[in-house]
Scaffold this motif. Sequence first.
Motif, PDB file in Angstrom:
ATOM      1  N   ALA A  24       0.837  -1.204   0.000  1.00 37.16           N
ATOM      2  CA  ALA A  24       0.000   0.000   0.000  1.00 37.16           C
ATOM      3  C   ALA A  24       0.871   1.253   0.000  1.00 37.16           C
ATOM      4  N   ARG A  25       1.965   1.206   0.743  1.00 35.41           N
ATOM      5  CA  ARG A  25       2.866   2.362   0.807  1.00 35.41           C
ATOM      6  C   ARG A  25       3.522   2.618  -0.546  1.00 35.41           C
ATOM      7  N   GLN A  26       3.980   1.546  -1.221  1.00 32.14           N
ATOM      8  CA  GLN A  26       4.603   1.712  -2.528  1.00 32.14           C
ATOM      9  C   GLN A  26       3.598   2.239  -3.552  1.00 32.14           C
ATOM     10  N   LEU A  27       2.372   1.733  -3.505  1.00 32.04           N
ATOM     11  CA  LEU A  27       1.343   2.195  -4.433  1.00 32.04           C
ATOM     12  C   LEU A  27       1.015   3.664  -4.190  1.00 32.04           C
ATOM     13  N   GLU A  28       0.987   4.064  -2.938  1.00 29.65           N
ATOM     14  CA  GLU A  28       0.738   5.470  -2.615  1.00 29.65           C
ATOM     15  C   GLU A  28       1.848   6.356  -3.174  1.00 29.65           C
ATOM     16  N   GLN A  29       3.098   5.930  -3.022  1.00 29.70           N
ATOM     17  CA  GLN A  29       4.215   6.704  -3.564  1.00 29.70           C
ATOM     18  C   GLN A  29       4.151   6.761  -5.091  1.00 29.70           C
ATOM     19  N   GLN A  32       1.468   9.189  -6.120  1.00 25.51           N
ATOM     20  CA  GLN A  32       1.927  10.577  -5.942  1.00 25.51           C
ATOM     21  C   GLN A  32       2.819  10.998  -7.109  1.00 25.51           C
ATOM     22  N   ALA A  33       3.681  10.084  -7.566  1.00 25.81           N
ATOM     23  CA  ALA A  33       4.539  10.389  -8.717  1.00 25.81           C
ATOM     24  C   ALA A  33       3.705  10.555  -9.984  1.00 25.81           C
ATOM     25  N   VAL A  34       2.671   9.730 -10.139  1.00 26.14           N
ATOM     26  CA  VAL A  34       1.775   9.849 -11.296  1.00 26.14           C
ATOM     27  C   VAL A  34       1.139  11.235 -11.322  1.00 26.14           C
ATOM     28  N   ALA A  35       0.642  11.688 -10.173  1.00 25.94           N
ATOM     29  CA  ALA A  35       0.001  13.004 -10.095  1.00 25.94           C
ATOM     30  C   ALA A  35       1.004  14.134 -10.327  1.00 25.94           C
ATOM     31  N   GLU A  36       2.193  13.993  -9.764  1.00 28.39           N
ATOM     32  CA  GLU A  36       3.192  15.053  -9.889  1.00 28.39           C
ATOM     33  C   GLU A  36       3.737  15.168 -11.306  1.00 28.39           C
ATOM     34  N   PHE A  37       4.084  14.039 -11.921  1.00 29.68           N
ATOM     35  CA  PHE A  37       4.736  14.060 -13.230  1.00 29.68           C
ATOM     36  C   PHE A  37       3.763  13.948 -14.396  1.00 29.68           C
ATOM     37  N   LYS A  38       2.499  13.620 -14.086  1.00 33.94           N
ATOM     38  CA  LYS A  38       1.475  13.437 -15.118  1.00 33.94           C
ATOM     39  C   LYS A  38       1.923  12.387 -16.139  1.00 33.94           C
ATOM     40  N   MET A  39       2.383  11.272 -15.594  1.00 32.80           N
ATOM     41  CA  MET A  39       2.819  10.132 -16.399  1.00 32.80           C
ATOM     42  C   MET A  39       2.040   8.908 -15.913  1.00 32.80           C
ATOM     43  N   ARG A  41       1.402   4.996 -14.620  1.00 35.02           N
ATOM     44  CA  ARG A  41       2.122   4.104 -13.712  1.00 35.02           C
ATOM     45  C   ARG A  41       3.128   3.248 -14.472  1.00 35.02           C
ATOM     46  N   SER A  42       2.687   2.686 -15.590  1.00 36.01           N
ATOM     47  CA  SER A  42       3.575   1.781 -16.339  1.00 36.01           C
ATOM     48  C   SER A  42       4.800   2.521 -16.863  1.00 36.01           C
ATOM     49  N   TRP A  43       4.617   3.753 -17.301  1.00 34.72           N
ATOM     50  CA  TRP A  43       5.747   4.524 -17.808  1.00 34.72           C
ATOM     51  C   TRP A  43       6.746   4.787 -16.678  1.00 34.72           C
ATOM     52  N   ILE A  44       6.239   5.191 -15.536  1.00 33.54           N
ATOM     53  CA  ILE A  44       7.115   5.466 -14.398  1.00 33.54           C
ATOM     54  C   ILE A  44       7.867   4.199 -13.989  1.00 33.54           C
ATOM     55  N   LEU A  45       7.174   3.084 -13.899  1.00 32.77           N
ATOM     56  CA  LEU A  45       7.829   1.839 -13.491  1.00 32.77           C
ATOM     57  C   LEU A  45       8.858   1.373 -14.521  1.00 32.77           C
ATOM     58  N   ARG A  46       8.556   1.520 -15.809  1.00 31.83           N
ATOM     59  CA  ARG A  46       9.549   1.159 -16.836  1.00 31.83           C
ATOM     60  C   ARG A  46      10.799   2.023 -16.721  1.00 31.83           C
ATOM     61  N   GLU A  47      10.606   3.319 -16.461  1.00 31.25           N
ATOM     62  CA  GLU A  47      11.759   4.206 -16.303  1.00 31.25           C
ATOM     63  C   GLU A  47      12.558   3.859 -15.045  1.00 31.25           C
ATOM     64  N   CYS A  48      11.861   3.519 -13.959  1.00 27.07           N
ATOM     65  CA  CYS A  48      12.552   3.118 -12.728  1.00 27.07           C
ATOM     66  C   CYS A  48      13.414   1.877 -12.972  1.00 27.07           C
ATOM     67  N   ILE A  49      12.865   0.927 -13.692  1.00 26.80           N
ATOM     68  CA  ILE A  49      13.614  -0.291 -13.987  1.00 26.80           C
ATOM     69  C   ILE A  49      14.818   0.035 -14.859  1.00 26.80           C
ATOM     70  N   ALA A  50      14.606   0.849 -15.893  1.00 25.51           N
ATOM     71  CA  ALA A  50      15.708   1.199 -16.793  1.00 25.51           C
ATOM     72  C   ALA A  50      16.819   1.948 -16.058  1.00 25.51           C
ATOM     73  N   GLU A  51      16.441   2.862 -15.166  1.00 28.03           N
ATOM     74  CA  GLU A  51      17.441   3.654 -14.438  1.00 28.03           C
ATOM     75  C   GLU A  51      18.128   2.852 -13.342  1.00 28.03           C
ATOM     76  N   GLY A  52      17.378   2.002 -12.655  1.00 28.80           N
ATOM     77  CA  GLY A  52      17.927   1.344 -11.483  1.00 28.80           C
ATOM     78  C   GLY A  52      18.432  -0.067 -11.672  1.00 28.80           C
ATOM     79  N   PHE A  53      18.105  -0.714 -12.781  1.00 25.29           N
ATOM     80  CA  PHE A  53      18.467  -2.113 -12.951  1.00 25.29           C
ATOM     81  C   PHE A  53      19.980  -2.341 -12.954  1.00 25.29           C
ATOM     82  N   PRO A  54      20.775  -1.554 -13.679  1.00 28.81           N
ATOM     83  CA  PRO A  54      22.231  -1.771 -13.637  1.00 28.81           C
ATOM     84  C   PRO A  54      22.811  -1.627 -12.233  1.00 28.81           C
ATOM     85  N   LEU A  55      22.314  -0.673 -11.459  1.00 23.94           N
ATOM     86  CA  LEU A  55      22.797  -0.490 -10.085  1.00 23.94           C
ATOM     87  C   LEU A  55      22.415  -1.679  -9.211  1.00 23.94           C
TER      88      LEU A  55
END
Length: 104
Positions: A24-29, A32-39, A41-55
């Motif tokens: 529930a906490r992760q979904l809430e966060q 909030q990102a969806v509302a702030e960036f107007k993107m 959920r799937s786009w945000i999660l794909r970008e998170c994976i692309a940015e964070g996967f190598p690390l």
Amino acid sequence: MPLFPIREPDAEPLDCTVKLRLSARQLEQLDQAVAEFKMSRSWILRECIAEGFPLFVEAVRQRRRAGLVPRGEYQNPEASGPRRGPRSDGLRGDRWVGAPRRRG
């Protein structure tokens, strides 16, 4: 005036579906990102994976080299497949434990 599509030779179609469970906490966060960036959920999660996967991959390799194993692998070494991960979004500090030393 219509926008012309970008021709990217390495682009792949988005035709695969992955099921992702969030607390529930992760979904809430995420919402909030969806509302702030107007993107979406799937786009945000794909970008998170692309940015964070190598690390993530490098961090796991470092832990493995240090002799650590995921707690689920330690507690249930006979389990087959990759489904030995945590079942909650709790503290991450205890998810890796020292592998038992073999007596030689």
